[in-house]
Design an enzyme around this catalytic site. Sequence first.
Site, short mmCIF file in Angstrom:
data_model
loop_
_atom_site.label_atom_id
_atom_site.label_comp_id
_atom_site.label_asym_id
_atom_site.label_seq_id
_atom_site.Cartn_x
_atom_site.Cartn_y
_atom_site.Cartn_z
N LYS A 22 0.61 -0.80 -0.12
CA LYS A 22 0.01 -0.40 0.54
C LYS A 22 0.79 1.37 0.06
CE LYS A 22 -1.25 1.31 4.01
NZ LYS A 22 -1.17 2.54 4.19
N ASN A 23 1.72 0.95 0.87
CA ASN A 23 2.64 2.61 0.61
C ASN A 23 3.86 3.32 0.28
OD1 ASN A 23 1.18 2.50 3.48
ND2 ASN A 23 3.25 2.81 4.24
N CYS A 116 -3.79 12.31 13.79
CA CYS A 116 -4.89 11.53 13.95
C CYS A 116 -4.47 10.56 14.79
CB CYS A 116 -3.97 10.13 12.18
SG CYS A 116 -1.92 9.75 12.56
N ARG A 121 1.15 14.33 13.46
CA ARG A 121 1.94 14.60 12.30
C ARG A 121 1.57 15.70 11.49
NH1 ARG A 121 -0.26 8.70 10.04
NH2 ARG A 121 1.25 8.66 9.13
N ASP A 307 5.48 0.10 11.89
CA ASP A 307 4.18 -0.45 11.09
C ASP A 307 4.43 -0.79 12.05
OD1 ASP A 307 3.60 2.65 10.15
OD2 ASP A 307 3.86 1.64 8.49
N ARG A 400 -8.40 -0.51 5.55
CA ARG A 400 -7.43 0.32 4.55
C ARG A 400 -6.18 0.01 4.10
NH1 ARG A 400 -5.79 4.52 8.01
NH2 ARG A 400 -4.00 4.97 6.70
C1 UD1 Z 1 5.09 7.12 6.60
C2 UD1 Z 1 4.00 5.79 6.53
C3 UD1 Z 1 3.76 5.29 7.36
C4 UD1 Z 1 5.07 4.99 8.07
C5 UD1 Z 1 5.60 6.58 8.68
C6 UD1 Z 1 6.66 6.20 9.19
C7 UD1 Z 1 3.11 6.37 4.31
C8 UD1 Z 1 1.83 6.29 3.66
N1 UD1 Z 1 2.74 6.15 5.19
O1 UD1 Z 1 3.85 7.76 7.03
O2 UD1 Z 1 2.91 4.11 7.24
O3 UD1 Z 1 4.34 4.52 9.69
O4 UD1 Z 1 6.06 6.95 7.61
O5 UD1 Z 1 7.57 4.86 8.60
O6 UD1 Z 1 4.41 5.89 3.18
N2 UD1 Z 1 7.31 14.33 10.42
C9 UD1 Z 1 7.34 15.61 11.17
N3 UD1 Z 1 7.30 17.16 9.73
C10 UD1 Z 1 6.60 15.96 8.88
C11 UD1 Z 1 6.99 14.83 8.14
C12 UD1 Z 1 6.74 14.28 9.34
O7 UD1 Z 1 7.38 16.21 12.02
O8 UD1 Z 1 6.38 17.53 7.50
C13 UD1 Z 1 7.19 13.72 11.59
C14 UD1 Z 1 6.51 12.82 11.69
O9 UD1 Z 1 5.50 13.24 12.91
C15 UD1 Z 1 6.72 11.48 12.46
C16 UD1 Z 1 8.07 11.23 11.58
O10 UD1 Z 1 8.62 12.42 10.94
O11 UD1 Z 1 7.20 11.45 14.23
C17 UD1 Z 1 8.36 10.54 10.69
O12 UD1 Z 1 7.03 10.01 10.35
P1 UD1 Z 1 6.56 10.17 8.60
O13 UD1 Z 1 7.90 9.79 7.61
O14 UD1 Z 1 6.73 11.75 7.69
O15 UD1 Z 1 5.26 9.46 8.53
P2 UD1 Z 1 4.45 9.16 6.93
O16 UD1 Z 1 5.12 9.88 5.62
O17 UD1 Z 1 3.36 10.41 7.22
#
Ligand code: UD1
Length: 421
Positions: A22-23, A116, A121, A307, A400
Amino acid sequence: MDYLKITGGTKLEGDVVITGAKNAALPLLASTILASNDVKISNLPNVVDIKTLLKLIGMLGGKYDHNINEITLNTTELNKTEATYDIVKTMRASILVLGPLLARFGHCEVSLPGGCAIGQRPVDLHLKALEHMGAVIEIKNGYIAATAPDGLKGATIVFDKITVTGTENIVMAAALAKGNTTIINAAKEPEVVQLCEVLRDAGVSIKGIGTNTLEIVGNDRKLLEFKPFSIIPDRIEAGTYLCAGAITNQVLKVTNVIPKHLEAMLIKFEDMGFKILREENAVTIFPADKIKPINITTTEYPGFPTDMQAQFMALCTMAEGVSIIDEKLFENRFMHVSELLRMGSDISLNGTVATVIGTPNKLFGTDVMATDLRASSALVLAALVAEGETTVHRIYHLDRGYDRLEEKLTNLGAKITRGKE
Ligand code: UD1
């Protein structure tokens, strides 16, 4: 709303075919916004998040011919640039259209994702990086209004934190920007790697694929010619089924996997006393004589994935001893703990650290509530070994991200049925 009823204590045995990730599929579908041709994709997972993103691409004016695991998309006649609240509120990953829409059209409006179940996030890192590339970003009425009237420009981006979808958004934006972009502290998850490979095969020069530094030569708004591709296997689905084998202490094989993507989990299974057979496209888990406790710290790839934290927590309840799980990525990713406690487990929380005192053969079935995607699968795993019947409510979270979960578990011998309430 649907629920799952699971009768614990049945033996699980056999093979499970793992679906496309999915990701990986989500950013790849978003990347087709950059395509000048029909894009053919196979091994697409049949899960709700994919349907949600397809709905969004349809709302933007994209066309597709979708047949369960295969799809052909054409986005050449996109005529809208807005990702509305209705869609983004159901799936945060809708933010993945931000980079490609802005790069192609020079403007777009994407609803700002809220918090969420697993934490706040934010998407600040996505936005800051786009600003470095010349975008002007305003938050208006809950929407990210992004403009770059003269197109995005290549830049050096340093991510303060490693972000998976943040890296993906900037890779897609950089592909159509003018000039070179360097991303320092980029994510190198297999899903990011596949996105880079697909864009490279579509003609974008990308160096450093699979490392923390990516160098991308922008195509200056010239759309890309995609080659057909197949989505990589879902390492989290594979890990979840291996946990089903482990928690019931049976022999279970996952096929259509890339074992190297699973390595951080496989080593934890081995540390717990399970035997693991790695084959070219398959992994088999064999029972442990005694399930030993472990310590886990979640981190970026190739470390242990957040995850899989909830599923391993369910598994740790079957260990003889005390396991320690430190969740480093998301501040609130322990919603499953209170539900596992209702099933008789012994878990305590202190900040980001969960201490799990193993209670083998002591879980019992009851009503539990799914709170997020992976937390839900942890409850299903616990239910497989709980005494009596467990009802997992609100399983739309599971739908999902897990393709035909009940069918796959039933084929392995589980007693699981879906109902409506
Ligand atoms: C993706 C995955 C999710 C997985 C996560 C971490 C998808 C669709 N989802 O989520 O399943 O759990 O990676 O491996 O691929 N952060 C910030 N600011 C930002 C972006 C992120 O502070 O602008 C922080 C987040 O709150 C978190 C960390 O960075 O603490 C990592 O998050 P991130 O890698 O961005 O997760 P997602 O890409 O949302």
